[in-house]
Scaffold this motif. Sequence first.
Motif, PDB file in Angstrom:
ATOM      1  N   ASP A  61      23.267  51.518  11.139  1.00 31.03           N
ATOM      2  CA  ASP A  61      24.106  51.999  12.251  1.00 31.03           C
ATOM      3  C   ASP A  61      23.295  52.825  13.252  1.00 31.03           C
ATOM      4  OD1 ASP A  61      26.325  50.755  11.129  1.00 31.03           O
ATOM      5  OD2 ASP A  61      26.964  52.570  10.072  1.00 31.03           O
ATOM      6  N   LYS A  62      22.123  52.326  13.601  1.00 32.47           N
ATOM      7  CA  LYS A  62      21.216  52.911  14.592  1.00 32.47           C
ATOM      8  C   LYS A  62      20.540  54.209  14.147  1.00 32.47           C
ATOM      9  CE  LYS A  62      23.556  50.583  18.333  1.00 32.47           C
ATOM     10  NZ  LYS A  62      24.148  50.614  19.633  1.00 32.47           N
ATOM     11  N   THR A  63      20.695  54.596  12.876  1.00 31.25           N
ATOM     12  CA  THR A  63      20.015  55.765  12.324  1.00 31.25           C
ATOM     13  C   THR A  63      18.794  55.282  11.553  1.00 31.25           C
ATOM     14  OG1 THR A  63      22.082  57.005  12.114  1.00 31.25           O
ATOM     15  CG2 THR A  63      20.231  57.726  10.738  1.00 31.25           C
ATOM     16  N   LEU A  64      17.617  55.839  11.857  1.00 29.01           N
ATOM     17  CA  LEU A  64      16.400  55.481  11.150  1.00 29.01           C
ATOM     18  C   LEU A  64      16.493  55.995   9.716  1.00 29.01           C
ATOM     19  CD1 LEU A  64      13.471  54.320  11.284  1.00 29.01           C
ATOM     20  CD2 LEU A  64      12.740  56.624  11.939  1.00 29.01           C
ATOM     21  N   ILE A  65      16.449  55.066   8.738  1.00 25.07           N
ATOM     22  CA  ILE A  65      16.597  55.460   7.336  1.00 25.07           C
ATOM     23  C   ILE A  65      15.381  55.100   6.479  1.00 25.07           C
ATOM     24  CG2 ILE A  65      19.106  55.311   7.434  1.00 25.07           C
ATOM     25  CD1 ILE A  65      18.750  52.673   5.705  1.00 25.07           C
ATOM     26  N   GLY A  66      14.425  54.366   7.054  1.00 23.52           N
ATOM     27  CA  GLY A  66      13.270  53.974   6.260  1.00 23.52           C
ATOM     28  C   GLY A  66      12.345  53.053   7.024  1.00 23.52           C
ATOM     29  N   HIS A  67      11.424  52.472   6.284  1.00 24.31           N
ATOM     30  CA  HIS A  67      10.510  51.508   6.887  1.00 24.31           C
ATOM     31  C   HIS A  67      10.206  50.414   5.877  1.00 24.31           C
ATOM     32  CE1 HIS A  67       6.818  52.873   4.787  1.00 24.31           C
ATOM     33  NE2 HIS A  67       7.338  54.086   4.898  1.00 24.31           N
ATOM     34  N   CYS A  68       9.698  49.320   6.378  1.00 22.66           N
ATOM     35  CA  CYS A  68       9.323  48.204   5.515  1.00 22.66           C
ATOM     36  C   CYS A  68       8.089  47.532   6.103  1.00 22.66           C
ATOM     37  CB  CYS A  68      10.480  47.222   5.340  1.00 22.66           C
ATOM     38  SG  CYS A  68      11.189  46.595   6.862  1.00 22.66           S
ATOM     39  N   THR A  69       7.391  46.802   5.244  1.00 21.36           N
ATOM     40  CA  THR A  69       6.116  46.231   5.672  1.00 21.36           C
ATOM     41  C   THR A  69       5.958  44.790   5.207  1.00 21.36           C
ATOM     42  OG1 THR A  69       5.014  47.042   3.669  1.00 21.36           O
ATOM     43  CG2 THR A  69       4.919  48.464   5.618  1.00 21.36           C
ATOM     44  N   LEU A  70       5.219  44.057   6.001  1.00 23.00           N
ATOM     45  CA  LEU A  70       4.621  42.794   5.592  1.00 23.00           C
ATOM     46  C   LEU A  70       3.125  43.047   5.725  1.00 23.00           C
ATOM     47  CD1 LEU A  70       6.846  40.160   7.446  1.00 23.00           C
ATOM     48  CD2 LEU A  70       6.962  40.868   5.041  1.00 23.00           C
ATOM     49  N   GLU A  71       2.401  42.962   4.604  1.00 22.04           N
ATOM     50  CA  GLU A  71       0.979  43.298   4.603  1.00 22.04           C
ATOM     51  C   GLU A  71       0.156  42.156   4.028  1.00 22.04           C
ATOM     52  OE1 GLU A  71       0.195  47.534   3.370  1.00 22.04           O
ATOM     53  OE2 GLU A  71       2.267  47.316   2.688  1.00 22.04           O
ATOM     54  N   HIS A  72      -1.092  42.158   4.410  1.00 19.39           N
ATOM     55  CA  HIS A  72      -2.034  41.151   3.909  1.00 19.39           C
ATOM     56  C   HIS A  72      -1.539  39.739   4.212  1.00 19.39           C
ATOM     57  CE1 HIS A  72      -3.448  44.715   1.892  1.00 19.39           C
ATOM     58  NE2 HIS A  72      -2.349  44.787   1.190  1.00 19.39           N
ATOM     59  N   ILE A  73      -1.023  39.545   5.422  1.00 20.03           N
ATOM     60  CA  ILE A  73      -0.575  38.217   5.834  1.00 20.03           C
ATOM     61  C   ILE A  73      -1.813  37.339   5.954  1.00 20.03           C
ATOM     62  CG2 ILE A  73       0.562  36.862   7.634  1.00 20.03           C
ATOM     63  CD1 ILE A  73       2.113  39.483   8.360  1.00 20.03           C
ATOM     64  N   VAL A  74      -1.849  36.281   5.169  1.00 22.53           N
ATOM     65  CA  VAL A  74      -3.007  35.385   5.144  1.00 22.53           C
ATOM     66  C   VAL A  74      -2.539  34.005   5.611  1.00 22.53           C
ATOM     67  CG1 VAL A  74      -4.848  34.375   3.752  1.00 22.53           C
ATOM     68  CG2 VAL A  74      -3.985  36.665   3.208  1.00 22.53           C
ATOM     69  N   PRO A  75      -2.811  33.666   6.881  1.00 20.67           N
ATOM     70  CA  PRO A  75      -2.350  32.370   7.401  1.00 20.67           C
ATOM     71  C   PRO A  75      -2.870  31.170   6.600  1.00 20.67           C
ATOM     72  CG  PRO A  75      -3.058  33.791   9.194  1.00 20.67           C
ATOM     73  CD  PRO A  75      -3.454  34.476   7.917  1.00 20.67           C
TER      74      PRO A  75
END
Length: 178
Positions: A61-75
């Motif tokens: 609901d537009k409140t920043l509550i956390g973060h998430c990641t996509l890491e080591h993306i290897v095409p």
Amino acid sequence: MYDLTIDDFPPDHLAAIVHWRKDPVVNRYLRQGILTLEEVQEWYIQYFSRAENKLFAVYADKTLIGHCTLEHIVPTHRSCEIGIVIGNPDYWNKGLGARVISQLTTLAFTRYHLHRVYAIIQGGNIASRRCFEKVGFQHEGRLRDARYINGEFIDLHYYAVFAHEWTSYIPVSLRLIT
């Protein structure tokens, strides 16, 4: 139910990550270090400026509550590691972790055209393991005593899902339109 949004992480909100990382309850299962604003800024600039690493903000609901990641993306291998942090404990135990994982995994498969998305979870992090299992990730194995943290060895659990499994598993209500 909360309106959940994942978007690029705004650099002017990096202090929120510092706040979450300094909270011993929140950071219990996070990689160690990176506790000051300067360290988080350096992490953001150096690590997430590379194409293979993406940092996203999680809003309820537009409140920043956390973060998430996509890491080591290897095409070449069409794979990446996924990670989430619901930094605001007021939003824990509401099913948001599983929803974030669902949205982010769908993004990995649709925007980045990946074949495999995997998570590495510390042994004691039962809540995270349940979230990944709930949305269809399969437990691939356990590395016993793989890390030494706070004076003890811990296990690491590997979870993964493939694109063809994801499209047949994920409920239509959780799919993203891209």
